[in-house]
Design an enzyme around this catalytic site. Sequence first.
Site, mmCIF file in Angstrom:
data_model
loop_
_atom_site.group_PDB
_atom_site.id
_atom_site.type_symbol
_atom_site.label_atom_id
_atom_site.label_comp_id
_atom_site.label_asym_id
_atom_site.label_seq_id
_atom_site.Cartn_x
_atom_site.Cartn_y
_atom_site.Cartn_z
ATOM 1 N N ARG A 1 20.582 -2.183 9.563
ATOM 2 C CA ARG A 1 20.338 -1.266 8.651
ATOM 3 C C ARG A 1 20.994 -0.988 7.446
ATOM 4 N NH1 ARG A 1 20.499 3.744 9.365
ATOM 5 N NH2 ARG A 1 20.188 3.782 11.814
ATOM 6 N N TYR B 1 0.073 -0.011 -11.866
ATOM 7 C CA TYR B 1 -0.217 -0.661 -10.543
ATOM 8 C C TYR B 1 -1.309 0.384 -9.628
ATOM 9 C CZ TYR B 1 0.361 -2.929 -6.108
ATOM 10 O OH TYR B 1 0.092 -3.221 -4.879
ATOM 11 N N ASP C 1 8.795 -1.737 -14.543
ATOM 12 C CA ASP C 1 8.299 -2.428 -13.325
ATOM 13 C C ASP C 1 8.333 -3.865 -13.990
ATOM 14 O OD1 ASP C 1 6.815 -3.944 -11.706
ATOM 15 O OD2 ASP C 1 5.848 -2.021 -10.930
ATOM 16 N N LYS D 1 5.632 -10.658 -4.980
ATOM 17 C CA LYS D 1 5.024 -11.577 -6.120
ATOM 18 C C LYS D 1 5.730 -12.827 -6.159
ATOM 19 C CE LYS D 1 2.209 -7.768 -5.140
ATOM 20 N NZ LYS D 1 2.430 -6.814 -6.290
#
Length: 375
Positions: A47, A101, A174, A199
Amino acid sequence: MRFETKAVHAGRRVDPSTGAVTTPLHLSTTYERDADGSYPNEFIYSRGDNPNRRALEECLTSLEDGYDCVTYASGMAAITSLIESLPADKPRRIIMPDDMYFGIRSLLSETDIKSRFDIAVVDMTDLEEVKRVIDSAPAGLVWMETPSNPLVKVTDIEAIVKLAQRAGAYTAVDNTWATPVLQRPFTFGADFSLHSVTKYLGGHSDLMIGAVVAKSDNPMLTNLRAWQQSKGAVPSPFDCWLALRGVQSLAPRMMVHCSNAEQIADFLKQHSKVEAVHYPGLADHTGHHIAAKQMSSFGGMLSFQVKGGQAEAMAVAAKVQIFVRATSLGGTHSLIEHRASVEKNKTMAPPNLLRLSIGIENVDDLKEDLLQALE
Ligand SMILES: *Cc1c(COP(=O)(O)O)cnc(C)c1O
Protein backbone atom coordinates in the site's frame (compact mmCIF):
# COMPACT_ATOMS: atom_id res chain seq x y z
CA MET A 1 14.41 11.83 -24.38
CA ARG A 2 11.47 12.95 -26.50
CA PHE A 3 7.87 12.00 -25.77
CA GLU A 4 7.56 8.75 -27.74
CA THR A 5 10.85 7.49 -26.31
CA LYS A 6 9.84 8.34 -22.75
CA ALA A 7 6.51 6.56 -23.25
CA VAL A 8 8.48 3.37 -23.95
CA HIS A 9 11.39 3.78 -21.52
CA ALA A 10 10.52 6.03 -18.56
CA GLY A 11 10.03 4.12 -15.31
CA ARG A 12 11.25 0.84 -16.78
CA ARG A 13 14.53 -0.86 -16.07
CA VAL A 14 15.74 -4.38 -16.82
CA ASP A 15 14.99 -6.56 -13.79
CA PRO A 16 18.34 -7.15 -12.03
CA SER A 17 17.35 -10.55 -10.58
CA THR A 18 16.29 -12.16 -13.88
CA GLY A 19 17.24 -9.89 -16.76
CA ALA A 20 13.55 -9.59 -17.69
CA VAL A 21 13.15 -6.73 -20.16
CA THR A 22 9.50 -6.12 -19.31
CA THR A 23 8.96 -4.91 -15.76
CA PRO A 24 7.80 -8.03 -13.86
CA LEU A 25 4.42 -8.00 -12.13
CA HIS A 26 5.01 -7.89 -8.37
CA LEU A 27 2.02 -9.25 -6.48
CA SER A 28 3.79 -9.56 -3.12
CA THR A 29 2.16 -7.31 -0.54
CA THR A 30 5.18 -7.38 1.79
CA TYR A 31 8.97 -7.08 1.48
CA GLU A 32 11.75 -8.72 3.52
CA ARG A 33 13.87 -6.82 6.02
CA ASP A 34 17.55 -7.47 6.58
CA ALA A 35 18.87 -8.92 9.83
CA ASP A 36 19.77 -5.40 10.91
CA GLY A 37 16.13 -4.33 10.41
CA SER A 38 16.71 -2.27 7.28
CA TYR A 39 14.83 -2.61 3.97
CA PRO A 40 17.57 -3.24 1.37
CA ASN A 41 15.19 -2.73 -1.59
CA GLU A 42 13.28 0.28 -0.21
CA PHE A 43 9.88 -1.40 -0.48
CA ILE A 44 8.12 -2.29 2.80
CA TYR A 45 4.42 -2.92 2.20
CA SER A 46 2.49 -2.68 -1.05
CA ARG A 47 0.00 0.00 0.00
CA GLY A 48 2.90 2.33 0.79
CA ASP A 49 4.72 1.66 -2.46
CA ASN A 50 5.35 -1.19 -4.88
CA PRO A 51 7.55 -1.58 -7.96
CA ASN A 52 4.73 -1.54 -10.53
CA ARG A 53 3.07 1.55 -9.13
CA ARG A 54 6.38 3.35 -8.82
CA ALA A 55 7.27 2.53 -12.44
CA LEU A 56 3.92 3.89 -13.65
CA GLU A 57 4.20 7.06 -11.54
CA GLU A 58 7.72 7.71 -12.85
CA CYS A 59 6.54 7.25 -16.41
CA LEU A 60 3.51 9.57 -16.08
CA THR A 61 5.63 12.23 -14.32
CA SER A 62 8.02 12.11 -17.23
CA LEU A 63 5.25 12.28 -19.89
CA GLU A 64 3.78 15.44 -18.34
CA ASP A 65 7.25 16.92 -17.57
CA GLY A 66 6.11 17.18 -13.96
CA TYR A 67 7.69 16.85 -10.53
CA ASP A 68 5.80 13.82 -9.18
CA CYS A 69 2.73 11.67 -9.80
CA VAL A 70 0.32 9.98 -7.38
CA THR A 71 -1.87 7.16 -8.72
CA TYR A 72 -5.19 5.89 -7.34
CA ALA A 73 -7.71 3.10 -7.73
CA SER A 74 -9.74 5.16 -10.25
CA GLY A 75 -9.99 8.59 -11.81
CA MET A 76 -12.72 9.47 -9.32
CA ALA A 77 -10.48 8.48 -6.39
CA ALA A 78 -7.84 10.84 -7.81
CA ILE A 79 -10.38 13.67 -8.14
CA THR A 80 -11.74 13.11 -4.62
CA SER A 81 -8.21 13.08 -3.26
CA LEU A 82 -7.38 16.30 -5.09
CA ILE A 83 -10.39 18.12 -3.61
CA GLU A 84 -9.79 16.72 -0.12
CA SER A 85 -6.08 17.59 -0.30
CA LEU A 86 -6.69 21.33 -0.39
CA PRO A 87 -4.38 22.58 2.39
CA ALA A 88 -6.14 23.82 5.53
CA ASP A 89 -4.97 27.42 5.03
CA LYS A 90 -6.74 27.67 1.65
CA PRO A 91 -10.36 28.80 1.27
CA ARG A 92 -12.85 25.93 0.97
CA ARG A 93 -14.23 27.38 -2.23
CA ILE A 94 -13.72 25.41 -5.45
CA ILE A 95 -14.55 26.73 -8.90
CA MET A 96 -15.76 24.09 -11.33
CA PRO A 97 -16.79 24.13 -15.02
CA ASP A 98 -20.48 23.79 -15.94
CA ASP A 99 -19.70 21.12 -18.55
CA MET A 100 -17.89 18.47 -16.51
CA TYR A 101 -17.45 14.73 -16.39
CA PHE A 102 -20.69 13.24 -15.09
CA GLY A 103 -19.02 11.34 -12.24
CA ILE A 104 -17.70 14.65 -10.85
CA ARG A 105 -21.17 16.16 -11.04
CA SER A 106 -22.39 13.20 -8.93
CA LEU A 107 -19.46 13.50 -6.51
CA LEU A 108 -20.30 17.15 -5.89
CA SER A 109 -24.05 16.70 -5.55
CA GLU A 110 -24.36 13.32 -3.81
CA THR A 111 -21.54 13.13 -1.27
CA ASP A 112 -20.62 15.12 1.84
CA ILE A 113 -18.27 17.20 -0.29
CA LYS A 114 -21.20 19.49 -0.99
CA SER A 115 -21.58 20.37 2.70
CA ARG A 116 -17.86 20.76 3.39
CA PHE A 117 -16.87 22.76 0.31
CA ASP A 118 -18.39 25.75 -1.40
CA ILE A 119 -18.65 24.71 -5.07
CA ALA A 120 -19.08 27.51 -7.61
CA VAL A 121 -20.01 26.31 -11.10
CA VAL A 122 -19.14 28.56 -14.04
CA ASP A 123 -18.94 28.50 -17.82
CA MET A 124 -15.13 28.27 -18.17
CA THR A 125 -15.29 29.44 -21.79
CA ASP A 126 -16.63 32.84 -20.62
CA LEU A 127 -13.52 34.59 -19.25
CA GLU A 128 -15.44 37.64 -18.00
CA GLU A 129 -17.75 35.39 -16.01
CA VAL A 130 -14.83 33.35 -14.60
CA LYS A 131 -13.11 36.58 -13.54
CA ARG A 132 -16.27 37.81 -11.85
CA VAL A 133 -16.69 34.51 -9.94
CA ILE A 134 -13.01 34.34 -8.94
CA ASP A 135 -13.03 37.97 -7.77
CA SER A 136 -16.32 37.62 -5.84
CA ALA A 137 -14.82 35.47 -3.02
CA PRO A 138 -11.44 33.80 -2.33
CA ALA A 139 -11.10 30.32 -3.86
CA GLY A 140 -8.70 27.45 -3.05
CA LEU A 141 -8.87 25.53 -6.32
CA VAL A 142 -9.92 26.25 -9.89
CA TRP A 143 -10.75 23.16 -11.92
CA MET A 144 -10.69 22.89 -15.70
CA GLU A 145 -11.75 20.12 -18.02
CA THR A 146 -10.77 20.67 -21.63
CA PRO A 147 -12.00 19.46 -24.04
CA SER A 148 -15.10 18.92 -21.90
CA ASN A 149 -17.68 16.22 -21.58
CA PRO A 150 -20.08 15.84 -23.42
CA LEU A 151 -20.25 19.18 -25.26
CA VAL A 152 -16.54 19.20 -26.20
CA LYS A 153 -16.12 22.79 -25.02
CA VAL A 154 -12.58 24.21 -24.98
CA THR A 155 -11.20 26.20 -22.04
CA ASP A 156 -8.29 28.61 -22.40
CA ILE A 157 -5.96 27.07 -19.80
CA GLU A 158 -3.42 29.91 -19.84
CA ALA A 159 -6.06 32.62 -19.34
CA ILE A 160 -7.82 30.80 -16.50
CA VAL A 161 -4.51 29.98 -14.77
CA LYS A 162 -3.62 33.70 -14.79
CA LEU A 163 -6.95 34.63 -13.18
CA ALA A 164 -6.61 31.86 -10.57
CA GLN A 165 -2.99 32.68 -9.72
CA ARG A 166 -3.85 36.34 -9.09
CA ALA A 167 -6.35 35.05 -6.52
CA GLY A 168 -3.82 32.62 -4.98
CA ALA A 169 -5.78 29.51 -5.95
CA TYR A 170 -4.34 26.19 -7.10
CA THR A 171 -5.26 25.12 -10.63
CA ALA A 172 -5.96 21.63 -11.94
CA VAL A 173 -6.73 20.43 -15.46
CA ASP A 174 -8.55 17.18 -16.19
CA ASN A 175 -6.31 16.15 -19.09
CA THR A 176 -8.03 12.78 -19.67
CA TRP A 177 -9.48 13.60 -23.07
CA ALA A 178 -6.42 15.34 -24.51
CA THR A 179 -3.65 13.23 -22.92
CA PRO A 180 -0.10 14.63 -22.64
CA VAL A 181 0.40 13.76 -26.30
CA LEU A 182 -1.90 16.62 -27.32
CA GLN A 183 -1.91 19.02 -24.36
CA ARG A 184 0.56 19.95 -21.57
CA PRO A 185 -1.20 21.83 -18.78
CA PHE A 186 2.12 22.67 -17.06
CA THR A 187 3.38 24.71 -20.00
CA PHE A 188 0.39 27.02 -19.35
CA GLY A 189 1.17 27.25 -15.64
CA ALA A 190 -1.37 24.79 -14.19
CA ASP A 191 -0.37 23.12 -10.89
CA PHE A 192 -1.91 19.68 -11.44
CA SER A 193 -2.79 17.50 -14.40
CA LEU A 194 -5.36 14.82 -13.73
CA HIS A 195 -5.95 11.60 -15.64
CA SER A 196 -8.45 8.86 -15.70
CA VAL A 197 -5.75 6.39 -16.79
CA THR A 198 -8.73 4.07 -17.42
CA LYS A 199 -9.19 5.90 -20.72
CA TYR A 200 -6.48 6.75 -23.30
CA LEU A 201 -3.38 6.09 -21.19
CA GLY A 202 -4.44 2.51 -20.48
CA GLY A 203 -5.98 2.56 -23.93
CA HIS A 204 -7.61 -0.88 -24.07
CA SER A 205 -10.62 -0.62 -21.71
CA ASP A 206 -9.19 -3.24 -19.36
CA LEU A 207 -7.93 -1.39 -16.27
CA MET A 208 -9.04 1.30 -13.83
CA ILE A 209 -6.57 3.86 -12.45
CA GLY A 210 -6.52 7.59 -11.72
CA ALA A 211 -3.45 9.83 -11.58
CA VAL A 212 -2.59 13.31 -10.39
CA VAL A 213 0.65 14.70 -11.77
CA ALA A 214 2.06 17.72 -9.92
CA LYS A 215 4.10 20.44 -11.62
CA SER A 216 6.14 21.16 -8.50
CA ASP A 217 6.57 20.21 -4.86
CA ASN A 218 3.91 21.89 -2.72
CA PRO A 219 1.78 21.27 0.42
CA MET A 220 -1.08 19.90 -1.67
CA LEU A 221 1.19 17.21 -3.15
CA THR A 222 2.16 16.11 0.37
CA ASN A 223 -1.54 15.70 1.18
CA LEU A 224 -2.17 13.80 -2.06
CA ARG A 225 0.52 11.26 -1.20
CA ALA A 226 -0.89 10.88 2.32
CA TRP A 227 -4.34 10.26 0.88
CA GLN A 228 -2.99 7.52 -1.33
CA GLN A 229 -0.86 5.78 1.27
CA SER A 230 -2.72 6.35 4.54
CA LYS A 231 -6.30 6.40 3.31
CA GLY A 232 -5.43 3.48 1.02
CA ALA A 233 -6.89 4.66 -2.30
CA VAL A 234 -4.32 2.62 -4.24
CA PRO A 235 -4.38 0.94 -7.67
CA SER A 236 -3.47 -2.75 -7.92
CA PRO A 237 -0.02 -3.79 -9.17
CA PHE A 238 -1.64 -5.60 -12.10
CA ASP A 239 -3.56 -2.50 -13.20
CA CYS A 240 -0.30 -0.51 -12.98
CA TRP A 241 1.44 -3.15 -15.06
CA LEU A 242 -1.31 -3.00 -17.70
CA ALA A 243 -1.21 0.81 -17.72
CA LEU A 244 2.54 0.83 -18.24
CA ARG A 245 2.09 -1.56 -21.13
CA GLY A 246 -0.70 0.57 -22.63
CA VAL A 247 1.18 3.85 -22.33
CA GLN A 248 3.98 2.60 -24.59
CA SER A 249 1.74 2.97 -27.64
CA LEU A 250 0.00 6.17 -26.48
CA ALA A 251 1.55 8.55 -29.03
CA PRO A 252 0.90 6.45 -32.16
CA ARG A 253 -2.59 5.53 -30.92
CA MET A 254 -3.47 9.20 -30.37
CA MET A 255 -2.38 10.07 -33.90
CA VAL A 256 -4.84 7.51 -35.31
CA HIS A 257 -7.64 8.50 -32.87
CA CYS A 258 -7.23 12.14 -33.98
CA SER A 259 -7.02 11.50 -37.69
CA ASN A 260 -10.05 9.17 -37.62
CA ALA A 261 -12.06 11.64 -35.52
CA GLU A 262 -11.26 14.55 -37.85
CA GLN A 263 -12.47 12.58 -40.86
CA ILE A 264 -15.61 11.44 -39.07
CA ALA A 265 -16.41 14.98 -37.94
CA ASP A 266 -16.15 16.17 -41.56
CA PHE A 267 -18.29 13.29 -42.76
CA LEU A 268 -21.02 13.88 -40.14
CA LYS A 269 -21.06 17.59 -40.84
CA GLN A 270 -22.05 16.95 -44.42
CA HIS A 271 -24.81 14.46 -43.62
CA SER A 272 -28.36 15.74 -44.08
CA LYS A 273 -29.67 13.99 -40.94
CA VAL A 274 -27.09 15.64 -38.67
CA GLU A 275 -28.06 18.91 -37.00
CA ALA A 276 -24.71 19.79 -35.35
CA VAL A 277 -21.24 18.32 -34.83
CA HIS A 278 -19.16 19.23 -31.77
CA TYR A 279 -15.48 18.74 -32.53
CA PRO A 280 -12.77 21.34 -31.82
CA GLY A 281 -10.99 20.44 -35.06
CA LEU A 282 -13.85 21.96 -37.08
CA ALA A 283 -13.07 25.55 -38.09
CA ASP A 284 -16.51 26.76 -36.98
CA HIS A 285 -16.31 25.20 -33.47
CA THR A 286 -16.42 28.02 -30.89
CA GLY A 287 -13.22 26.77 -29.23
CA HIS A 288 -11.31 26.00 -32.42
CA HIS A 289 -8.74 28.79 -32.12
CA ILE A 290 -7.98 28.12 -28.46
CA ALA A 291 -7.74 24.39 -29.15
CA ALA A 292 -5.34 25.12 -32.03
CA LYS A 293 -3.23 27.24 -29.66
CA GLN A 294 -3.01 24.80 -26.74
CA MET A 295 -3.39 21.34 -28.33
CA SER A 296 -1.15 19.72 -30.94
CA SER A 297 -4.18 17.97 -32.47
CA PHE A 298 -7.90 17.88 -31.69
CA GLY A 299 -8.46 14.52 -30.03
CA GLY A 300 -10.51 11.40 -30.57
CA MET A 301 -13.77 12.50 -28.91
CA LEU A 302 -16.69 14.17 -30.59
CA SER A 303 -20.43 14.45 -30.22
CA PHE A 304 -23.18 15.19 -32.71
CA GLN A 305 -26.87 15.97 -32.68
CA VAL A 306 -29.22 14.02 -34.89
CA LYS A 307 -32.10 15.96 -36.51
CA GLY A 308 -35.19 15.24 -34.42
CA GLY A 309 -35.17 14.27 -30.75
CA GLN A 310 -34.18 11.46 -28.40
CA ALA A 311 -36.02 8.80 -30.43
CA GLU A 312 -34.17 9.67 -33.64
CA ALA A 313 -30.80 9.67 -31.84
CA MET A 314 -31.50 6.35 -30.09
CA ALA A 315 -32.54 4.86 -33.44
CA VAL A 316 -29.13 5.72 -34.93
CA ALA A 317 -27.32 4.19 -31.92
CA ALA A 318 -29.51 1.08 -32.23
CA LYS A 319 -28.30 0.38 -35.78
CA VAL A 320 -24.50 0.54 -35.48
CA GLN A 321 -22.58 -2.66 -36.13
CA ILE A 322 -18.92 -1.76 -35.58
CA PHE A 323 -19.33 1.00 -33.00
CA VAL A 324 -20.26 -0.52 -29.64
CA ARG A 325 -23.07 1.02 -27.57
CA ALA A 326 -21.28 1.59 -24.29
CA THR A 327 -20.05 4.28 -21.96
CA SER A 328 -16.38 5.21 -21.36
CA LEU A 329 -13.82 6.24 -23.97
CA GLY A 330 -10.21 6.09 -25.05
CA GLY A 331 -10.01 2.43 -26.06
CA THR A 332 -8.88 1.02 -29.40
CA HIS A 333 -12.50 0.28 -30.33
CA SER A 334 -15.09 2.92 -31.24
CA LEU A 335 -17.97 3.56 -28.84
CA ILE A 336 -21.28 5.37 -29.26
CA GLU A 337 -23.40 6.63 -26.41
CA HIS A 338 -26.65 8.48 -25.86
CA ARG A 339 -25.57 10.61 -22.88
CA ALA A 340 -28.89 12.16 -21.85
CA SER A 341 -30.47 8.78 -21.06
CA VAL A 342 -27.45 7.76 -18.95
CA GLU A 343 -27.20 11.05 -17.08
CA LYS A 344 -30.99 11.44 -16.59
CA ASN A 345 -32.19 14.60 -14.86
CA LYS A 346 -28.69 15.96 -14.11
CA THR A 347 -27.69 16.02 -17.77
CA MET A 348 -26.28 18.94 -19.76
CA ALA A 349 -26.55 16.82 -22.92
CA PRO A 350 -29.26 17.70 -25.46
CA PRO A 351 -31.73 14.76 -25.97
CA ASN A 352 -30.65 14.27 -29.60
CA LEU A 353 -26.90 14.12 -28.81
CA LEU A 354 -24.73 11.07 -29.39
CA ARG A 355 -21.17 10.96 -28.08
CA LEU A 356 -18.50 9.08 -30.02
CA SER A 357 -15.19 7.77 -28.78
CA ILE A 358 -13.37 7.16 -32.03
CA GLY A 359 -11.14 4.10 -32.00
CA ILE A 360 -8.21 3.07 -34.17
CA GLU A 361 -10.18 0.90 -36.62
CA ASN A 362 -10.06 1.65 -40.35
CA VAL A 363 -11.82 4.98 -40.74
CA ASP A 364 -13.75 3.90 -43.85
CA ASP A 365 -15.35 1.06 -41.88
CA LEU A 366 -16.36 3.55 -39.19
CA LYS A 367 -17.80 6.00 -41.73
CA GLU A 368 -19.74 3.25 -43.51
CA ASP A 369 -21.12 2.06 -40.17
CA LEU A 370 -22.38 5.55 -39.29
CA LEU A 371 -23.71 6.06 -42.80
CA GLN A 372 -25.86 2.92 -42.73
CA ALA A 373 -27.03 3.73 -39.19
CA LEU A 374 -28.06 7.27 -40.17
CA GLU A 375 -29.86 6.09 -43.30
C1 LIG B 1 -13.70 8.69 -16.93
C2 LIG B 1 -13.34 10.06 -16.54
C3 LIG B 1 -13.10 10.39 -15.20
C4 LIG B 1 -13.24 9.39 -14.07
O1 LIG B 1 -12.34 8.34 -14.16
P1 LIG B 1 -12.63 6.82 -13.61
O2 LIG B 1 -11.36 6.12 -13.91
O3 LIG B 1 -13.83 6.32 -14.36
O4 LIG B 1 -12.95 6.93 -12.16
C5 LIG B 1 -12.76 11.71 -14.92
N1 LIG B 1 -12.66 12.64 -15.87
C6 LIG B 1 -12.90 12.36 -17.18
C7 LIG B 1 -12.78 13.44 -18.20
C8 LIG B 1 -13.25 11.06 -17.56
O5 LIG B 1 -13.49 10.79 -18.86
